[in-house]
Design an enzyme around this catalytic site. Structure first.
Site, PDB file in Angstrom:
ATOM      1  N   GLY A   3       6.317  11.064   3.845  1.00 41.29           N
ATOM      2  CA  GLY A   3       6.599  11.435   5.231  1.00 41.29           C
ATOM      3  C   GLY A   3       6.492  10.209   6.119  1.00 41.29           C
ATOM      4  O   GLY A   3       5.787   9.252   5.796  1.00 41.29           O
ATOM      5  N   GLU A  11      15.406  16.140  -3.398  1.00 37.89           N
ATOM      6  CA  GLU A  11      16.733  15.548  -3.201  1.00 37.89           C
ATOM      7  C   GLU A  11      17.788  16.399  -3.902  1.00 37.89           C
ATOM      8  O   GLU A  11      17.474  17.155  -4.833  1.00 37.89           O
ATOM      9  CB  GLU A  11      16.769  14.148  -3.851  1.00 37.89           C
ATOM     10  CG  GLU A  11      15.727  13.193  -3.340  1.00 37.89           C
ATOM     11  CD  GLU A  11      16.101  12.575  -2.007  1.00 37.89           C
ATOM     12  OE1 GLU A  11      17.304  12.530  -1.694  1.00 37.89           O
ATOM     13  OE2 GLU A  11      15.179  12.183  -1.264  1.00 37.89           O
ATOM     14  N   GLU A  54       0.821  -1.218   0.000  1.00 39.21           N
ATOM     15  CA  GLU A  54       0.000   0.000   0.000  1.00 39.21           C
ATOM     16  C   GLU A  54       0.855   1.267   0.000  1.00 39.21           C
ATOM     17  O   GLU A  54       0.558   2.243  -0.691  1.00 39.21           O
ATOM     18  CB  GLU A  54      -0.919  -0.013   1.232  1.00 39.21           C
ATOM     19  CG  GLU A  54      -1.838   1.182   1.343  1.00 39.21           C
ATOM     20  CD  GLU A  54      -2.872   1.237   0.228  1.00 39.21           C
ATOM     21  OE1 GLU A  54      -3.713   0.336   0.152  1.00 39.21           O
ATOM     22  OE2 GLU A  54      -2.807   2.189  -0.581  1.00 39.21           O
ATOM     23  N   LYS A  68       4.532   4.625  -9.868  1.00 43.66           N
ATOM     24  CA  LYS A  68       3.284   4.568  -9.099  1.00 43.66           C
ATOM     25  C   LYS A  68       2.067   4.367 -10.000  1.00 43.66           C
ATOM     26  O   LYS A  68       1.203   3.531  -9.698  1.00 43.66           O
ATOM     27  CB  LYS A  68       3.137   5.841  -8.267  1.00 43.66           C
ATOM     28  CG  LYS A  68       4.174   5.913  -7.137  1.00 43.66           C
ATOM     29  CD  LYS A  68       4.205   7.275  -6.496  1.00 43.66           C
ATOM     30  CE  LYS A  68       5.186   7.325  -5.335  1.00 43.66           C
ATOM     31  NZ  LYS A  68       5.355   8.693  -4.816  1.00 43.66           N
TER      32      LYS A  68
END
Ligand code: NAP
Length: 441
Positions: free
Chosen positions: A317, A204, A143, A219
């Protein structure tokens, strides 16, 4: 072993409690977040699983780092985690293709359930790994690989599985959405906002995975594979990042009634054939996706029975991602307690991805032109030669006899549109093709 007992467990007899032993591979942002959630929310987790978790081993790269877990559990020998016979579930929270791929495969061969947050691994090897899990009656959940804390993989696998998903579009990368939202709000160019995002830790030092669309490609390919039951060949996915988006395009988008978002899009074209693409897209201001800003993510879809649906939330996060990992772990625990397995979704091979040149879409395009009589007519004639109709136009005069024209086209085929662009760009009255983007309605 790091074990956590709590109020709920104290009122249960030891015979009621199933102990599930965990091996972590990776203890960075997501690994530590997951561990913290298991400790902090032990009551909730127990109430929903009748299981208690024990961390047995934690595999990392750097043994000198200070961690939020006792040093006795830490090892840099990943195989010792996966081969530990007492471990029931391996949490792969390292990322990247290898050694994550080898370790997940080995874990499944050892009869261990796996929970991973690794989009690259699932996008590239989902079919093989899910096949292996299925053949051994094991769970393999992922998930957190898409949309961080947003539950979207499980709803697609279960609650929405009866729908024919006609189209799905996602804002799947928080870094690029943060950059585009800031460019739009401040009228700033890509380079300066990227530098600020890097300063703030949202991007980044090497931002390519995000700004060149790789992250979004993994994704959307995973979501497409779940919807259509087959792995998407990534080499056939059309991918463009956001480096080409300028402050000028943002300004014209607003004038035409749109926002520019980096979307991952998949739609079924025919039996066993999909179009999967990643690119900056003009999204109408009235569309739900246009209002997803900053580091937020969202997945919008249209199913034949459910209609329009949107999931949104924090796509990255430690805490939101831990929420997804622990949700998967609870699924595994329930299956273990009930004696079943939950990863039995079809995830085969053989999906065909249609070329982007077949796409039927509206387009936005901007040229620098000679500010002289006849320019507009010449451009319109060249477009119409390739069956590209012009719907809207904005024009400004610049210094030095130059002008700028931005057009919105009617729906046309991308192959024709690209040929028309070449023809227009070669006109004497056109100095430069400044940029073009696809438009969603
Ligand atoms: N961060 C997010 O918000 C987020 C959101 C959704 C999904 N994810 C996914 O979650 C996974 C983990 O991301 P993260 O942000 O937690 O990464 P991270 O903070 O860089 O942590 C990675 C962890 O894996 C370990 N590791 C990496 N390569 C290793 C190797 N070759 N051998 C041994 N250990 C290794 C690192 O060890 P050291 O600590 O010793 O360096 C570290 O503990 C990735 O698949 C990522 O795509 C992350």
């Amino acid at each position: 072993m790091a074990t956590w007992y709590n109020r709920g467990m104290q009122s249960s007899t030891s015979a009621d409690i199933r102990t599930i032993r965990l091996g972590f591979l990776g203890f960075g942002t997501v690994g530590e977040g997951t561990y913290r959630m298991l400790v902090d929310n032990a009551d909730e987790v127990f109430a929903k699983t009748s299981a208690k978790f024990e961390v047995v081993r934690v595999g990392v790269r750097d043994l000198t780092k200070v961690r939020g877990v006792a040093a006795e559990f830490i090892t840099d020998d990943l195989r010792s985690v996966v081969l530990d016979p007492s471990i029931d579930v391996v949490l792969e929270l390292m990322g990247g293709e290898e050694p994550a791929g080898e370790m997940v495969q080995l874990a499944l061969e050892q009869g261990k359930h796996v929970v991973t947050a690794n989009k690259e691994l699932i996008a590239k090897h989902g079919s093989r790994l899910i096949g292996k899990a299925k053949s051994r009656g094991l769970d393999l959940h992922f998930e957190a690989a898409v949309g961080g804390g947003i539950p979207v993989v499980q709803p697609l696998k279960h609650q929405l599985a009866g729908n024919d998903v006609i189209k799905m579009m996602g804002i799947l990368n928080g870094t690029t959405n943060f950059i585009l939202s800031k460019m739009e709000a401040e009228g700033a160019d890509f380079g300066e906002v990227l530098a600020e995002a890097q300063r703030l830790g949202y991007a980044e030092a090497d931002p390519s995975a995000d700004v060149d669309g790789f992250d979004t490609m993994y994704k959307i390919s995973i979501l497409a594979a779940i919807c259509f039951g087959k792995q998407i060949p990534l080499e056939d996915v059309h991918r463009e990042g956001i480096r080409s988006v300028s402050a000028a395009d943002m300004k014209y988008a607003k004038q035409f009634g749109y926002k520019i978002k980096l979307l991952g899009i998949c739609e079924e074209i025919g039996e066993g054939e999909v179009m999967v693409r990643v690119h900056p897209t003009f999204v109408p201001l009235g569309h739900q996706l246009a209002n997803v800003n900053g580091v937020y993510n969202a997945v919008w879809l249209h199913g034949d029975f459910v209609g329009d649906l949107m999931f949104s939330g924090r796509g990255a996060g430690a805490d939101p991602t831990a929420s997804a990992v622990v949700g998967d772990l609870i699924d595994v625990a329930r299956n273990m307690v009930a004696g079943g397995s939950g990863s039995a979704i079809p995830y085969g091979v053989g999906m065909r991805v249609t070329s982007i040149k077949e796409l039927e879409s509206r387009y936005y395009v901007r040229f620098e032109v000679e500010d002289q009589p006849g320019t507009l007519g010449d451009i319109a004639t060249s477009f119409s030669r390739y069956q590209v109709g012009l719907a809207q136009m904005e024009m400004v005069t610049k210094v030095g006899g130059k002008g700028e024209i931005a057009f919105m086209t009617h729906v046309c085929q991308e192959g024709n549109f690209r040929l028309a662009l070449e023809a227009v760009a070669s006109l004497g009255c056109v100095s430069r093709l400044e940029g073009w983007f696809r438009v969603e309605e």
